[in-house]
Design a protein around this motif. Structure first.
Motif, PDB file in Angstrom:
ATOM      1  N   LEU A  23      28.628  44.967  38.822  1.00 42.19           N
ATOM      2  CA  LEU A  23      29.961  45.519  38.594  1.00 42.19           C
ATOM      3  C   LEU A  23      29.882  46.779  37.740  1.00 42.19           C
ATOM      4  CD1 LEU A  23      32.980  45.161  39.076  1.00 42.19           C
ATOM      5  CD2 LEU A  23      33.076  43.677  37.059  1.00 42.19           C
ATOM      6  N   TYR A  24      28.947  46.822  36.800  1.00 43.38           N
ATOM      7  CA  TYR A  24      28.783  48.024  35.980  1.00 43.38           C
ATOM      8  C   TYR A  24      28.359  49.217  36.833  1.00 43.38           C
ATOM      9  CZ  TYR A  24      27.014  51.262  32.469  1.00 43.38           C
ATOM     10  OH  TYR A  24      26.790  52.378  31.708  1.00 43.38           O
ATOM     11  N   LEU A  25      27.579  48.976  37.873  1.00 42.66           N
ATOM     12  CA  LEU A  25      27.232  50.065  38.787  1.00 42.66           C
ATOM     13  C   LEU A  25      28.480  50.631  39.455  1.00 42.66           C
ATOM     14  CD1 LEU A  25      23.980  48.709  40.488  1.00 42.66           C
ATOM     15  CD2 LEU A  25      24.176  50.421  38.674  1.00 42.66           C
ATOM     16  N   ASP A  26      29.455  49.759  39.741  1.00 38.73           N
ATOM     17  CA  ASP A  26      30.732  50.235  40.276  1.00 38.73           C
ATOM     18  C   ASP A  26      31.454  51.113  39.265  1.00 38.73           C
ATOM     19  OD1 ASP A  26      30.281  48.851  42.607  1.00 38.73           O
ATOM     20  OD2 ASP A  26      31.505  47.117  42.043  1.00 38.73           O
ATOM     21  N   VAL A  27      31.366  50.744  37.984  1.00 36.80           N
ATOM     22  CA  VAL A  27      31.975  51.554  36.928  1.00 36.80           C
ATOM     23  C   VAL A  27      31.340  52.940  36.900  1.00 36.80           C
ATOM     24  CG1 VAL A  27      32.300  51.778  34.431  1.00 36.80           C
ATOM     25  CG2 VAL A  27      32.570  49.548  35.518  1.00 36.80           C
ATOM     26  N   LEU A  73      33.930  50.285  29.304  1.00 36.38           N
ATOM     27  CA  LEU A  73      33.156  51.088  30.238  1.00 36.38           C
ATOM     28  C   LEU A  73      31.680  51.239  29.875  1.00 36.38           C
ATOM     29  CD1 LEU A  73      35.719  54.019  30.786  1.00 36.38           C
ATOM     30  CD2 LEU A  73      35.377  51.992  32.215  1.00 36.38           C
ATOM     31  N   TYR A  74      31.238  50.680  28.759  1.00 34.30           N
ATOM     32  CA  TYR A  74      29.856  50.845  28.340  1.00 34.30           C
ATOM     33  C   TYR A  74      28.969  49.789  28.983  1.00 34.30           C
ATOM     34  CZ  TYR A  74      32.096  53.742  24.792  1.00 34.30           C
ATOM     35  OH  TYR A  74      32.852  54.692  24.155  1.00 34.30           O
ATOM     36  N   PRO A  75      27.646  49.964  28.924  1.00 35.13           N
ATOM     37  CA  PRO A  75      26.742  48.955  29.477  1.00 35.13           C
ATOM     38  C   PRO A  75      26.979  47.587  28.847  1.00 35.13           C
ATOM     39  CG  PRO A  75      25.538  50.970  28.992  1.00 35.13           C
ATOM     40  CD  PRO A  75      26.901  51.145  28.411  1.00 35.13           C
ATOM     41  N   PRO A  76      26.675  46.525  29.550  1.00 35.60           N
ATOM     42  CA  PRO A  76      26.924  45.172  29.017  1.00 35.60           C
ATOM     43  C   PRO A  76      26.263  44.907  27.672  1.00 35.60           C
ATOM     44  CG  PRO A  76      26.415  45.072  31.360  1.00 35.60           C
ATOM     45  CD  PRO A  76      26.157  46.480  30.938  1.00 35.60           C
ATOM     46  N   TYR A  77      25.035  45.420  27.476  1.00 40.37           N
ATOM     47  CA  TYR A  77      24.310  45.094  26.252  1.00 40.37           C
ATOM     48  C   TYR A  77      24.945  45.681  24.986  1.00 40.37           C
ATOM     49  CZ  TYR A  77      22.209  49.630  27.550  1.00 40.37           C
ATOM     50  OH  TYR A  77      22.005  50.921  27.940  1.00 40.37           O
ATOM     51  N   VAL A  78      25.922  46.577  25.148  1.00 40.65           N
ATOM     52  CA  VAL A  78      26.597  47.151  23.980  1.00 40.65           C
ATOM     53  C   VAL A  78      27.666  46.197  23.436  1.00 40.65           C
ATOM     54  CG1 VAL A  78      27.916  49.147  23.132  1.00 40.65           C
ATOM     55  CG2 VAL A  78      26.182  49.464  24.896  1.00 40.65           C
ATOM     56  N   LEU A  79      28.159  45.318  24.277  1.00 38.09           N
ATOM     57  CA  LEU A  79      29.303  44.482  23.920  1.00 38.09           C
ATOM     58  C   LEU A  79      29.093  43.645  22.656  1.00 38.09           C
ATOM     59  CD1 LEU A  79      32.151  43.978  24.890  1.00 38.09           C
ATOM     60  CD2 LEU A  79      31.301  42.088  26.284  1.00 38.09           C
ATOM     61  N   ASP A 137      36.740  33.690  31.400  1.00 36.89           N
ATOM     62  CA  ASP A 137      37.831  33.606  32.370  1.00 36.89           C
ATOM     63  C   ASP A 137      37.954  34.848  33.240  1.00 36.89           C
ATOM     64  OD1 ASP A 137      38.493  31.131  31.340  1.00 36.89           O
ATOM     65  OD2 ASP A 137      39.937  31.937  29.893  1.00 36.89           O
ATOM     66  N   ALA A 138      37.355  35.957  32.816  1.00 35.30           N
ATOM     67  CA  ALA A 138      37.471  37.213  33.563  1.00 35.30           C
ATOM     68  C   ALA A 138      36.225  38.048  33.301  1.00 35.30           C
ATOM     69  CB  ALA A 138      38.730  37.968  33.133  1.00 35.30           C
ATOM     70  N   PRO A 139      35.899  38.957  34.214  1.00 34.61           N
ATOM     71  CA  PRO A 139      34.745  39.840  33.987  1.00 34.61           C
ATOM     72  C   PRO A 139      35.030  40.800  32.840  1.00 34.61           C
ATOM     73  CG  PRO A 139      35.949  40.528  35.944  1.00 34.61           C
ATOM     74  CD  PRO A 139      36.545  39.217  35.522  1.00 34.61           C
ATOM     75  N   ILE A 140      33.975  41.317  32.223  1.00 32.11           N
ATOM     76  CA  ILE A 140      34.179  42.238  31.098  1.00 32.11           C
ATOM     77  C   ILE A 140      34.661  43.602  31.587  1.00 32.11           C
ATOM     78  CG2 ILE A 140      32.484  41.055  29.677  1.00 32.11           C
ATOM     79  CD1 ILE A 140      30.499  43.261  30.273  1.00 32.11           C
ATOM     80  N   TYR A 141      34.460  43.911  32.853  1.00 31.86           N
ATOM     81  CA  TYR A 141      34.983  45.145  33.443  1.00 31.86           C
ATOM     82  C   TYR A 141      36.189  44.796  34.296  1.00 31.86           C
ATOM     83  CZ  TYR A 141      30.349  46.777  32.054  1.00 31.86           C
ATOM     84  OH  TYR A 141      29.214  47.065  31.332  1.00 31.86           O
ATOM     85  N   GLY A 185      40.066  51.738  40.251  1.00 29.21           N
ATOM     86  CA  GLY A 185      39.329  52.309  39.132  1.00 29.21           C
ATOM     87  C   GLY A 185      39.279  51.358  37.948  1.00 29.21           C
ATOM     88  N   PHE A 186      38.733  51.848  36.854  1.00 27.37           N
ATOM     89  CA  PHE A 186      38.556  51.020  35.660  1.00 27.37           C
ATOM     90  C   PHE A 186      39.187  51.662  34.433  1.00 27.37           C
ATOM     91  CE2 PHE A 186      35.201  49.897  38.582  1.00 27.37           C
ATOM     92  CZ  PHE A 186      35.092  48.522  38.460  1.00 27.37           C
ATOM     93  N   HIS A 187      40.181  52.506  34.631  1.00 24.29           N
ATOM     94  CA  HIS A 187      40.809  53.187  33.505  1.00 24.29           C
ATOM     95  C   HIS A 187      41.409  52.172  32.533  1.00 24.29           C
ATOM     96  CE1 HIS A 187      42.730  56.459  31.346  1.00 24.29           C
ATOM     97  NE2 HIS A 187      43.835  55.746  31.313  1.00 24.29           N
TER      98      HIS A 187
END
Length: 435
Positions: free
Chosen positions: A241-245, A85-91, A68-72, A79-81
């Motif tokens: 999106l992670y690049l934006d983070v 904040l970690y790479p997707p593969y860590v999730l 339903d929503a992005p992980i970031y 910002g993303f405070h």
């Protein structure tokens, strides 16, 4: 030989060192009790077991599963405070713990991380030639939990303790690889890449990869495998999106808040240099902080390559690469300092083996790092703000470890490298060994 017996045999020749070891161990073992008493009687502000960061991980897991929503999650300010904040593969690492609920999940994740660090430290100690008695194992386990950066990590549900454990396994397999186990050399690269792949500023821990082709290959293949599998599972949009983070980066390098405005988790080594530069009246461009970090990383690489053929530089290189992690991080926090336990153990072993050794230096470094939070808070209240910044215990503890590792590595006899230059060069070219 057990560590306690080693200390006992040094009690007459080095009484102050032995006393420092006893005091340090006693403090970290009883610290959870001290922490609880400080919180109960409200003597100082003590962080509770809020598992704040684990909440961000669990929220990202929910968004991933539901779709339903992005992980970031981007905030109103762009910002993303407070987000994952970690790479997707860590999730996926957090998935089983998040599904246990917020009452159980973070506690089990913290226990899991501490247990792996305990196993890792014990394996490292064994590889260094020491054995642990049952009482020593008990002291080690409670001491790890009481070491304040690890306790802070547990309270926030952070991942730093787990990364420290991975680096312990990297050193364990590193040593087995040195003895001719080829698979262990590849595994050392794998564990190093896994730690650096979660928090990218842990990449300096890979300094030892530059000494050995198999370790380097293991790290590179692991990194590529993580990226490819991550793209398959999470898709290109999530990585965009992670690049934006990464670009957002918590404002890395844009400010250096004074101690009076810090949270107790903050650790700002470069603020010391800021104040020194200001006091002598020098003026540097705003970009000097990232430039200084890059220069420091390049210095570690240069020193590693300069001593890559010296067989005595292997452990020191590993220790240096790990010790500089919080020093050169764009922004490290108190919980990141748990990683310094590994280089402290490695350097302690190295110094105990030297006739001119300084084994008290890594022990004092650990004690100073332990008091980073409360030492800094005390400085804020006891001194004026311009002086308080100079009294960050954890920064000086880090500098002791980095300085000792770098100094010993730089001081290695260059002739030892020259004596085996032809053999070492051939080994490096085949990618089989650095020794």
């Amino acid at each position: 030989m057990s560590l306690s017996r080693e200390l006992w045999e040094r009690r007459r020749e080095q009484p102050l060192f032995v006393a420092l070891c006893i005091v340090t161990v006693a403090i970290v073992v009883v610290w959870p009790v001290v922490d609880a008493l400080l919180a109960r009687y409200e003597l100082v502000h003590v962080t509770d077991y809020g598992f704040n960061d684990f909440g961000a991980y669990a929220g990202a897991v929910d968004n991933w599963v539901s779709g339903d929503a992005p992980i970031y999650t981007r905030n109103e300010d762009g910002g993303f405070h407070g987000s994952y904040l970690y790479p997707p593969y860590v999730l996926p690492l957090f998935y089983p713990f998040a599904k246990l609920g917020f009452e159980t999940g973070p506690v089990l994740f913290g226990v899991f991380s501490l247990f792996l660090l305990y196993v890792g430290i014990e394996a490292v100690v064994a590889e260094l030639g020491y054995s642990l008695t049952v009482p020593e194992r008990i002291v080690l386990f409670f001491g790890l939990f009481g070491f304040h950066p690890a306790l802070w990590d547990f309270k926030w549900g952070q991942v730093s303790t787990l990364l420290a454990a991975l680096l312990c396994f990297a050193f364990y397999t590193h040593e087995r690889g040195q003895r001719g186990h080829a698979a262990s050399a590849y595994l050392s690269g794998l564990f190093t890449a896994l730690a650096g792949g979660v928090k990218l500023f842990y990449a300096t821990a890979g300094a030892h990869l530059l000494r050995n082709g198999r370790r380097f290959a293991g790290g590179v293949v692991t990194g590529i495998g993580l990226l490819v599998s991550s793209l398959v599972v999470f898709g290109l949009d999530t990585h965009d999106l992670y690049l934006d983070v990464l670009t957002w980066g918590k404002g890395w390098g844009t400010d250096q808040l004074p101690p009076a405005e810090w949270q107790t988790a903050y650790y700002r080594p470069l603020f010391l240099l800021d104040q020194t530069i200001e006091r002598v009246g020098l003026s540097l461009p705003d970009a000097w902080i990232p430039v200084a970090i890059v220069a420091g990383v390049l210095a570690v690489i240069g020193l590693t390559l300069r001593r890559r053929h010296n067989p005595h530089g292997s452990t020191l290189t590993f220790a240096l690469g790990v010790a500089v992690i919080p020093l050169f991080a764009p922004r490290a926090y108190t919980h990141d300092l748990v990683v310094l336990l590994l280089p402290a153990v490695l350097l302690l072993s190295e110094e105990l083996d030297r006739n001119d050794g300084l084994p008290w230096v890594p022990v004092l470094g650990v004690l100073l790092v332990h008091f980073q939070t409360y030492g800094t808070r005390a400085a804020i209240h006891l001194f004026d703000r311009s002086q308080a910044v100079l009294l960050q215990p954890g920064v000086y503890g880090t500098l002791l470890l980095v300085g000792l590792a770098a100094g010993r590595l730089y001081g290695l006899d260059q002739s030892a490298s020259d004596e085996q230059g032809d053999t070492a060069t051939a080994d490096d070219q085949t990618g089989q060994s650095d020794e």
